[in-house]
Design a protein around this motif. Structure first.
Motif, mmCIF file in Angstrom:
data_model
loop_
_atom_site.group_PDB
_atom_site.id
_atom_site.type_symbol
_atom_site.label_atom_id
_atom_site.label_comp_id
_atom_site.label_asym_id
_atom_site.label_seq_id
_atom_site.Cartn_x
_atom_site.Cartn_y
_atom_site.Cartn_z
ATOM 1 N N GLN A 626 0.836 -1.190 0.000
ATOM 2 C CA GLN A 626 0.000 0.000 0.000
ATOM 3 C C GLN A 626 0.881 1.254 0.000
ATOM 4 O OE1 GLN A 626 -2.724 0.443 3.280
ATOM 5 N NE2 GLN A 626 -3.915 2.022 2.243
ATOM 6 N N GLN A 627 0.485 2.240 -0.816
ATOM 7 C CA GLN A 627 1.250 3.473 -0.944
ATOM 8 C C GLN A 627 0.794 4.464 0.126
ATOM 9 O OE1 GLN A 627 0.666 4.750 -4.995
ATOM 10 N NE2 GLN A 627 1.336 2.789 -5.836
ATOM 11 N N LEU A 628 1.698 4.736 1.076
ATOM 12 C CA LEU A 628 1.403 5.641 2.184
ATOM 13 C C LEU A 628 2.469 6.726 2.261
ATOM 14 C CD1 LEU A 628 0.402 3.065 4.951
ATOM 15 C CD2 LEU A 628 -1.121 4.375 3.486
ATOM 16 N N GLN A 629 2.067 7.877 2.743
ATOM 17 C CA GLN A 629 2.985 9.023 2.810
ATOM 18 C C GLN A 629 3.754 9.027 4.122
ATOM 19 O OE1 GLN A 629 1.838 13.049 1.321
ATOM 20 N NE2 GLN A 629 2.029 13.596 3.461
ATOM 21 N N VAL A 630 5.046 9.346 4.035
ATOM 22 C CA VAL A 630 5.876 9.540 5.220
ATOM 23 C C VAL A 630 6.598 10.873 5.099
ATOM 24 C CG1 VAL A 630 6.207 7.070 5.624
ATOM 25 C CG2 VAL A 630 7.841 8.318 4.223
ATOM 26 N N GLY A 631 7.083 11.359 6.217
ATOM 27 C CA GLY A 631 7.807 12.621 6.226
ATOM 28 C C GLY A 631 9.308 12.410 6.117
ATOM 29 N N PHE A 632 9.986 13.378 5.524
ATOM 30 C CA PHE A 632 11.440 13.365 5.416
ATOM 31 C C PHE A 632 11.963 14.673 6.006
ATOM 32 C CE2 PHE A 632 10.059 10.422 2.190
ATOM 33 C CZ PHE A 632 11.001 9.407 2.215
ATOM 34 N N ASN A 633 12.836 14.575 7.012
ATOM 35 C CA ASN A 633 13.459 15.752 7.590
ATOM 36 C C ASN A 633 14.684 16.137 6.773
ATOM 37 O OD1 ASN A 633 11.625 15.771 9.697
ATOM 38 N ND2 ASN A 633 12.907 14.492 11.017
ATOM 39 N N ALA A 634 14.843 17.430 6.532
ATOM 40 C CA ALA A 634 16.021 17.896 5.810
ATOM 41 C C ALA A 634 17.261 17.743 6.694
ATOM 42 C CB ALA A 634 15.847 19.347 5.408
ATOM 43 N N ARG A 635 18.364 17.291 6.094
ATOM 44 C CA ARG A 635 19.625 17.235 6.825
ATOM 45 C C ARG A 635 20.098 18.660 7.124
ATOM 46 N NH1 ARG A 635 22.075 12.231 6.896
ATOM 47 N NH2 ARG A 635 21.226 10.686 5.418
ATOM 48 N N PRO A 636 20.785 18.852 8.239
ATOM 49 C CA PRO A 636 21.261 20.194 8.580
ATOM 50 C C PRO A 636 22.097 20.799 7.455
ATOM 51 C CG PRO A 636 21.544 18.702 10.447
ATOM 52 C CD PRO A 636 21.126 17.858 9.287
ATOM 53 N N LEU A 637 21.773 22.061 7.110
ATOM 54 C CA LEU A 637 22.487 22.845 6.103
ATOM 55 C C LEU A 637 22.439 22.216 4.716
ATOM 56 C CD1 LEU A 637 25.619 23.908 8.194
ATOM 57 C CD2 LEU A 637 23.438 25.104 7.901
ATOM 58 N N SER A 638 21.422 21.385 4.469
ATOM 59 C CA SER A 638 21.261 20.832 3.119
ATOM 60 C C SER A 638 20.629 21.841 2.171
ATOM 61 C CB SER A 638 20.386 19.570 3.174
ATOM 62 O OG SER A 638 19.060 19.897 3.567
ATOM 63 N N GLY A 639 20.025 22.883 2.739
ATOM 64 C CA GLY A 639 19.337 23.862 1.909
ATOM 65 C C GLY A 639 17.973 23.407 1.438
ATOM 66 N N GLN A 640 17.452 22.330 2.007
ATOM 67 C CA GLN A 640 16.153 21.796 1.615
ATOM 68 C C GLN A 640 15.143 21.979 2.737
ATOM 69 O OE1 GLN A 640 16.031 20.599 -1.625
ATOM 70 N NE2 GLN A 640 18.167 21.255 -1.592
ATOM 71 N N ALA A 641 13.885 22.125 2.358
ATOM 72 C CA ALA A 641 12.807 22.122 3.334
ATOM 73 C C ALA A 641 12.380 20.687 3.588
ATOM 74 C CB ALA A 641 11.630 22.937 2.820
ATOM 75 N N SER A 642 11.883 20.426 4.789
ATOM 76 C CA SER A 642 11.317 19.106 5.058
ATOM 77 C C SER A 642 10.215 18.822 4.049
ATOM 78 C CB SER A 642 10.764 19.047 6.484
ATOM 79 O OG SER A 642 11.797 19.224 7.427
ATOM 80 N N THR A 643 10.073 17.563 3.704
ATOM 81 C CA THR A 643 9.118 17.208 2.661
ATOM 82 C C THR A 643 8.404 15.917 3.039
ATOM 83 O OG1 THR A 643 8.855 16.934 0.259
ATOM 84 C CG2 THR A 643 10.761 15.866 1.275
ATOM 85 N N ALA A 644 7.532 15.484 2.164
ATOM 86 C CA ALA A 644 6.828 14.219 2.341
ATOM 87 C C ALA A 644 6.769 13.524 1.002
ATOM 88 C CB ALA A 644 5.425 14.454 2.890
#
Length: 835
Positions: A626-644
């Motif tokens: 089953q396809q379910l959404q999870v969260g991804f935390n940005a690594r420190p100073l990666s320049g990315q926002a947390s995403t899902a």
């Protein structure tokens, strides 16, 4: 197949004759319980009585939609047990969930939306949800809306594991008629509709309609930057239909539709913050934001969301004999969307003078957590969708066997690059040309506790993600129902599906300058490839996925009497896999989802002094992958926002029951109700240990034993309408109605509960919700063809969240929410003419 060839094929098919096989549901429901037996639906791609179809279905005709003021997906979900809608990216981008089958960011839909038997246009927006749903203006001039619950993969194809929503438009008739309607309401709402139906000689008839609505926003922007209000509505929808009878057995039915929506874009409200990390900036915003529930803040000078789509549908059919119909459905659609949206509703402020008087010359900076901004000169979504279906429908001479078979083709191609160029913790005067500064990075470099070898530090960035996505789907299907005896029928269906998808993605992270910024910014020397593995190809990655799966249905129906139906069925459902270009292997490819569904049902109708219906269905669904959404935390100073992003769960299950009933206890009073009970459970979780993304860390995902999101355990809807016993010819028909809905608490994300701050941890779950809506109508006023209606939604002025973003991991330390609509009220006046 080239776009030119598909266009020629559509034009050719438009010249073929057709015979309609459409739903003829009741337009007016004076006594719903007494006419339920006559409601006709097309849930099995052919006309049948609602009470004869072995599917759990909720049906609303146009009058019921108008009385409930249903104008978007969230409105429809509010009145339908087992149906939920996620409007986190704006009402024009809403996705549906039925029985806990949810569509998350990056996945194909689990609930198919169909207009006139054709799937909704695809969006393919490279990370943002768009398309696949009911857009602006979709709910006007309809025969009915049918919500089919449970897998519909045999007749409607893949990506209907949760069910399907069928929007059936009013079809041209052979009499001159129409209406003009005007509505006014609070928040300076006004809406105008006009429909004209006209015969064109003996063999042709047409219907033209327009729906225009505008309303101010109900959320107040307290930042002083950009518009004063959010949550506004501004759209126009046009529809034209033409039916041509070439012979008594040949008919051609063409529908052209267009919609254009432009508003200030979706925005969430900052609702909680812990005073650590980024939460410090968010906590400062909470202190400035204001105490009103509908107070929000943001930092974009010109936020907007613009969505334009058009679709052409031609249905052709030939009544080859009394027992065989050949039907062809071809369509072509385009969907384009531009967005500059302050989605997370953040307006962080860095004031250098308050930090250190010696830095006062640097001023102060407004910066968002992140925003959704179309790529420069481009779109967030820019996609075409072509479908072609050839269908045969037949029956045996004695009527004991009814069957249908067909072939389906769907090709969705990009019309150009689409994606976003979005600032992250950067203060931008123009993010398109990268006129941005990095105040947090500047401050970090002044921190004496950070060693010199770790500097320079860049906190603010602009993330560019653009791509092209192609989808190609082919399906072959057949389904037949055979009457073993007059009261016992066996149905079997089978479909085989081939899916292919390709994605080309360009992902770059631009490093912005520190304040003060001197001279022109040179982006060519200040970016890195977001995916390091793509550096050798100038940041461009290529992805491909294909799958092929069978789906099937076995159903046994028993009618002990004409008004009682007992059924038992087993169905296999399939949702196509997907590509997640912003996440690295192995999670960038999401495998297809498979479900085995079992259902037992009872449908009854009864007459006499007490008339009504009662329907009951129990179901169990067993999932693999089953396809379910999870969260991804940005690594420190990666320049990315947390995403899902979506991932495949190992094993999971959904089970429950649904009941609906209608009752006429005495003349003039109609009572209807619906109830759903839902239990969901994740049984096993895959091993994520091999995931090693340079930008993201997998946040605490779902665990064995967890329920699924958007799956309330209880949902109840109760409606009552009373019509006064008056002389309708002299006075008209006056009725009063009320609808009460209750939804129990439900999980909306798995991330917030991991935060040690209780104010954030509690936001993994939405609180229970009770809503009361009222309506009154006076039709045929004093015998004239004039109708007056009054409506009020959210009568008790409930203040509630409709969705929680799931940002609240300990590394982010704040959370935002989508706000439910406040009380809305208004009046409609309709003038009818002709037949």
């Amino acid at each position: 197949m080239t776009r030119r060839f598909r266009t020629l094929l559509f034009c050719a098919c438009a010249t073929l004759p057709t015979l309609p096989i459409e739903a003829q549901a009741q337009d007016r429901a004076q006594d719903r319980a007494s006419v339920t037996q006559d409601i006709i639906v097309t849930a099995r791609r052919t006309e049948e009585r609602l009470q004869d179809v072995p599917i759990s279905i909720t049906v609303f005709n146009q009058e019921e939609l108008a009385n409930r003021n249903v104008v978007n997906a969230q409105d429809l979900a509010a009145y339908t047990p087992s149906l939920s809608a996620n409007g986190n990216f704006g009402s024009e981008n809403s996705s549906f969930a039925i029985r806990g089958f949810a569509q998350d960011i990056g996945t194909a839909p689990s609930v198919g939306v169909y207009f006139a038997d054709v799937v909704a246009p695809r969006g393919a927006s490279n990370g943002l949800p768009s398309g696949d749903g009911a857009g602006p203006g979709a709910f006007f001039d309809l025969q009915n809306v049918q919500i089919l619950k449970g897998p519909q993969g045999t007749l409607f194809g893949r990506n209907t594991t949760g069910g399907a929503i069928l929007l059936v438009p009013q079809k041209p008739t052979d009499e001159f008629s129409g209406y003009v309607e005007g509505s006014v309401g609070n928040y300076d709402m006004w809406r105008g509709q006009a429909v004209v139906n006209a015969p064109l000689g003996d063999r042709a008839r047409m219907r033209i309609g327009v729906d225009r609505q505008k309303r101010d926003g109900y959320m107040r922007n307290g930042s002083g930057i950009g518009p004063d209000r959010f949550g506004d509505v501004d759209y126009i929808a046009l529809r034209a239909s033409l039916v041509v009878d070439l012979t008594p057995d040949l008919e051609n039915y063409t529908i052209l539709s267009y919609s254009d929506s432009s508003n200030n874009g979706p925005i969430q409200k900052l609702v909680a913050a812990a005073p650590e990390g980024l939460g410090q900036l968010a906590y400062g915003q909470l202190l400035r934001q204001g105490s009103g529930f509908y107070d929000v803040m943001q930092s974009l000078e010109n936020p907007y969301s613009q969505t334009e789509q058009w679709q052409a549908i031609n249905t052709t059919s030939w009544q080859a004999s009394d027992t065989l119909t050949v039907k062809n459905i071809v369509s072509y659609a385009q969907l384009k969307q531009r967005m500059n949206a302050p989605l997370f509703g953040t307006d962080f402020v860095v004031d250098f003078a308050a930090i250190n008087p010696f830095l006062a010359a640097l001023g102060s900076y407004h910066l968002p957590f992140t925003t959704v901004t179309s790529i420069p000169g481009g779109y967030t979504a820019n996609q075409s969708t072509f479908t072609e279906e050839l269908q045969l429908q037949g029956r045996s001479g004695d009527g004991r066997l009814n069957w249908q078979a067909g072939a389906y083709l769907e090709v969705s191609e990009p019309l150009g690059m689409s994606g976003s160029q979005s600032p992250f913790l950067a203060s931008c005067t123009d993010s398109a040309t990268l006129q941005c500064t990095d105040p947090l990075g500047f401050l970090s470099n002044l921190d004496p506790t950070i060693p010199a070898f770790a500097k320079p530090i860049h906190a603010g960035t602009v993330n560019y993600t653009a791509g092209r996505t192609n989808f190609h789907n082919v399906g072959l299907y057949a389904q037949a129902t055979y009457a073993l005896i007059d009261q016992l029928k066996l149905t079997g269906g089978f479909r085989y599906t081939w899916d292919h998808s390709r994605n080309v993605s360009d992902q770059r992270t631009y490093i912005v300058a520190y304040p003060p910024q001197y001279g022109a910014f040179n982006p060519a020397a200040a970016y890195r490839c977001t995916n390091p593995q793509a550096a050798a190809t100038n940041c461009v990655s290529h992805y491909y996925q294909s799958s092929e799966k069978p789906t099937w249905l076995v159903d046994l129906d028993y009618n002990p009497t004409q008004d009682i139906l007992l059924y038992a069925k087993y169905a296999r459902g399939y949702r196509a896999g997907t590509i997640v270009p912003n996440i690295t292997a192995p999670l960038n490819i999401v495998e297809p989802e498979k479900v085995d569904s079992y259902e037992l049902g009872l449908k009854t109708s009864f007459g006499g002094a007490l008339r009504g219906t009662f329907n009951l269905a129990g179901f169990y669904n067993d999932f693999s992958n089953q396809q379910l959404q999870v969260g991804f935390n940005a690594r420190p100073l990666s320049g990315q926002a947390s995403t899902a992003a979506p991932v495949n769960a190992g094993k999971s299950e959904i089970w429950g029951l649904e009941a609906d009933a209608s009752l006429t206890p005495f003349q003039g009073l109609v009572l209807t109700g619906g109830y759903s009970y839902l239990r969901t459970k994740i049984k096993s979780v895959p091993d994520f240990s091999s995931f090693n993304d340079p930008n993201y860390i997998l946040a605490a995902p779902f665990q064995p034993g967890d329920p699924e999101v958007l799956s309330p355990r209880h949902k109840v809807t109760v409606s009552g309408t009373y019509t006064l016993p008056l002389d309708e010819e002299k006075i008209g028909r006056i009725s009063f109605g009320a609808t009460f809905t209750h939804r129990s608490s439900m999980l909306v994300n798995y991330t917030d509960r991991t935060n040690p701050d209780p104010s954030i941890a509690a936001l993994s779950t939405l609180a229970p919700l009770d809503l009361l809506n009222l309506n009154a109508s006076w039709n045929n006023i004093a015998g004239a063809p004039v109708d007056l209606s009054l409506f009020m939604t959210n009568v008790t002025k409930e203040k509630y969240y409709s969705f929680i973003a799931g940002l609240g991991s300990p590394s982010v330390n704040f959370e935002t929410a989508t706000l439910g609509e406040p009380q809305m009220y208004g009046a409609r006046l309709r003038f009818r003419f002709g037949g």
